[in-house]
Design an enzyme around this catalytic site. Structure first.
Site, PDB file in Angstrom:
ATOM      1  CG  HIS A 156      55.105 -54.889  66.125  1.00 30.76           C
ATOM      2  ND1 HIS A 156      54.225 -54.389  65.195  1.00 30.76           N
ATOM      3  CD2 HIS A 156      55.643 -56.000  65.573  1.00 30.76           C
ATOM      4  CE1 HIS A 156      54.225 -55.166  64.114  1.00 30.76           C
ATOM      5  NE2 HIS A 156      55.078 -56.155  64.325  1.00 30.76           N
ATOM      6  CB  CYS A 157      50.137 -52.691  68.796  1.00 28.63           C
ATOM      7  SG  CYS A 157      50.677 -51.101  69.442  1.00 28.63           S
ATOM      8  CB  VAL A 158      48.662 -50.169  64.804  1.00 29.43           C
ATOM      9  CG1 VAL A 158      48.643 -49.246  63.587  1.00 29.43           C
ATOM     10  CG2 VAL A 158      47.662 -51.297  64.620  1.00 29.43           C
ATOM     11  NE  ARG A 194      50.693 -47.777  71.420  1.00 30.43           N
ATOM     12  CZ  ARG A 194      49.601 -47.976  72.152  1.00 30.43           C
ATOM     13  NH1 ARG A 194      49.650 -47.842  73.457  1.00 30.43           N
ATOM     14  NH2 ARG A 194      48.464 -48.306  71.581  1.00 30.43           N
TER      15      ARG A 194
END
Length: 467
Positions: A26-28, A30
């Site tokens: 995951h990113c910030v 999504r």
């Protein structure tokens, strides 16, 4: 915010179950997933999930928009349910890359190089805009604000120094990110970038005005001592060569003497090639591309503005918009301004205006809430929530935004609007625009606020959207 485990289980089920997941991270904002078969995804079920703000597939990854902060908690539960090992972002990128063609891999490489340095560039652009307001004439008074209030002069000077740093040492930033991306040492990449803008070299921005070009004489070979301030291609190619030389030597030099041999040889060889071959050739290519692009837009500015204004949002969907960051930086480095970036800023606002109209025509409370928050995000330069959470979902807001952006692109291109730097690609974008073009830019901004909003509202009312 407490996370409902059942909602996360429904996300897993909607993407085809845990058996359909190859890799996950995951990113910030999504979940970033590589799926075995994306055709198994139940998009409708995802859209109905209370945790999901949108979903899309790009560059071999299926991404589920959750939201800042919340995504960390969702991923923790997601990992427990799927029993999948936490993968690094690089693992996911590598898995996704195996599904990409040559062009997609090239776009992905450029994106991976420029995205990490984007915050520094955007911050610098925003600060330069503030400095321009403080030092520009005919804004608050006929004279610059710092002349009317001299006590502000030193503050403006400090702001300008801080803002200019990212652009003055841009090859250092690119060198760090490119060397890392190509498998080399980021530290050596920084050093290489700084070598190309060393104070002993003739500044690239004064090359055209120089009466005499300083040279080195190496065994009868004359090499011009020219820096590459603001240039993109020279440091990109040089960083690639540096990384390959470093990798080659690391495999063949014993660990005990690597520190004494690898870095000195890699930097010396790459530096020599940069000044004798890579720099002059890529500098010529960069100027050729810049002149060609400028000539094309000068020949048919209306068509150029209309097409680029219409295409920018679709480029965001494919991820190819990151390629134009390099083009913008090259234009700024070669000419001191860019005529492409203003259209980017207006395209973002257009997507926000279309999403905003959905508040009035949607009957679904979740859609209304998502439309409001994503519109604000787009107005501040981040369009993904509006694009993937609202506009592409209903389709007609997306096309309404494209129409507004195309018209605005035509108007500002014909008017010759240019930006001094890259800044925040939304409403604050005017800070990066040269003051003499503010009138035309604000006209374009009015177009992208009104046209997408009205078209979305009218079409949505005719269709009687119930979601």
């Amino acid at each position: 915010m407490a996370i409902n485990r059942q909602s996360v289980e429904e996300i897993v089920e909607a993407i085809g179950g845990k058996e359909n997941i190859s890799t996950a991270t995951h990113c910030v904002t999504r979940l970033r997933l590589v799926l075995h078969d994306e055709s198994k995804v139940d998009t409708k079920a995802l859209e109905d999930n209370e945790l999901v703000k949108g979903s899309f597939s790009a560059n071999g990854q299926f991404q589920v928009v959750i939201g800042q902060g919340t995504v960390d908690k969702v991923y923790k539960i997601f990992a427990e349910i799927t029993e999948i090992e936490s993968a690094s972002k690089q693992d996911v990128k590598n898995a996704a890359a195996s599904k990409q063609n040559f062009l997609q891999r090239g776009v992905k490489t450029l994106a991976d190089i420029f995205i990490p340095i984007l915050p520094a560039i955007v911050t610098a652009g925003l600060l330069l805009g503030i400095n321009n307001i403080l030092t520009g004439p005919d804004i608050f008074f006929s004279d610059p604000l710092v002349e009317v209030y001299p006590q502000w002069a030193d503050l403006a000077s400090i702001i300008n120094l801080i803002a200019n740093t990212a652009f003055v040492f841009l090859p250092g930033l690119i060198g760090w990110s490119a060397a890392k991306q190509f498998g080399g040492s980021p530290l050596l990449g920084i050093v290489l970038g700084l070598i190309l803008v060393h104070p002993d070299l003739l500044n690239a921005w004064t090359y055209g005005q120089a009466e005499e070009i300083p040279t080195w004489n190496l065994f009868g070979l004359e090499i011009e001592k020219i820096g590459y301030q603001g240039q993109v291609l020279p440091v990109l190619v040089s960083a690639y060569i540096l990384a390959k030389i470093e990798t080659f030597l690391n495999k063949r030099i014993p660990d005990s003497i690597q520190m004494l041999i690898v870095a000195p040889v890699a930097l010396l060889v790459t530096g020599f090639l940069a000044f004798t071959l890579i720099g002059p050739v890529t500098f010529w290519i960069a100027n050729l591309l810049t002149d060609g692009l400028i000539g094309l837009f000068n020949f048919a500015p209306a068509i150029g503005g209309l097409v680029y204004g219409a295409l920018y949002a679709p480029l965001v969907i494919t991820g190819m918009h990151h390629t134009f960051l390099a083009v913008d930086l090259q234009l700024i480095g070669s000419t001191g301004s860019t005529f492409l970036w203003p259209m980017l800023a207006l395209s973002n606002i257009a997507q926000g205006a279309a999403a905003l109209a959905m508040i009035l025509i949607s009957r679904n409370e979740k859609t209304k809430g998502l439309a409001g928050t994503s519109a604000v995000s787009a107005f501040l330069g981040v369009t993904e929530p509006a694009l993937f959470g609202v506009n592409l979902r209903f389709k007609f807001p997306f096309f309404a935004a494209i129409i507004g952006s195309a018209i605005a692109g035509l108007v500002i291109t014909v008017s010759g609007v240019e930006a001094a730097s890259i800044g925040v690609g939304g409403v604050p974008g005017f800070l990066s625009i040269f003051k003499e073009y503010w009138g035309a830019f604000f006209t374009g901004m009015a177009i992208v606020l009104v046209v997408p909003f009205v078209l979305t509202f009218l079409y949505g009312k005719v269709r009687k959207v119930s979601e």
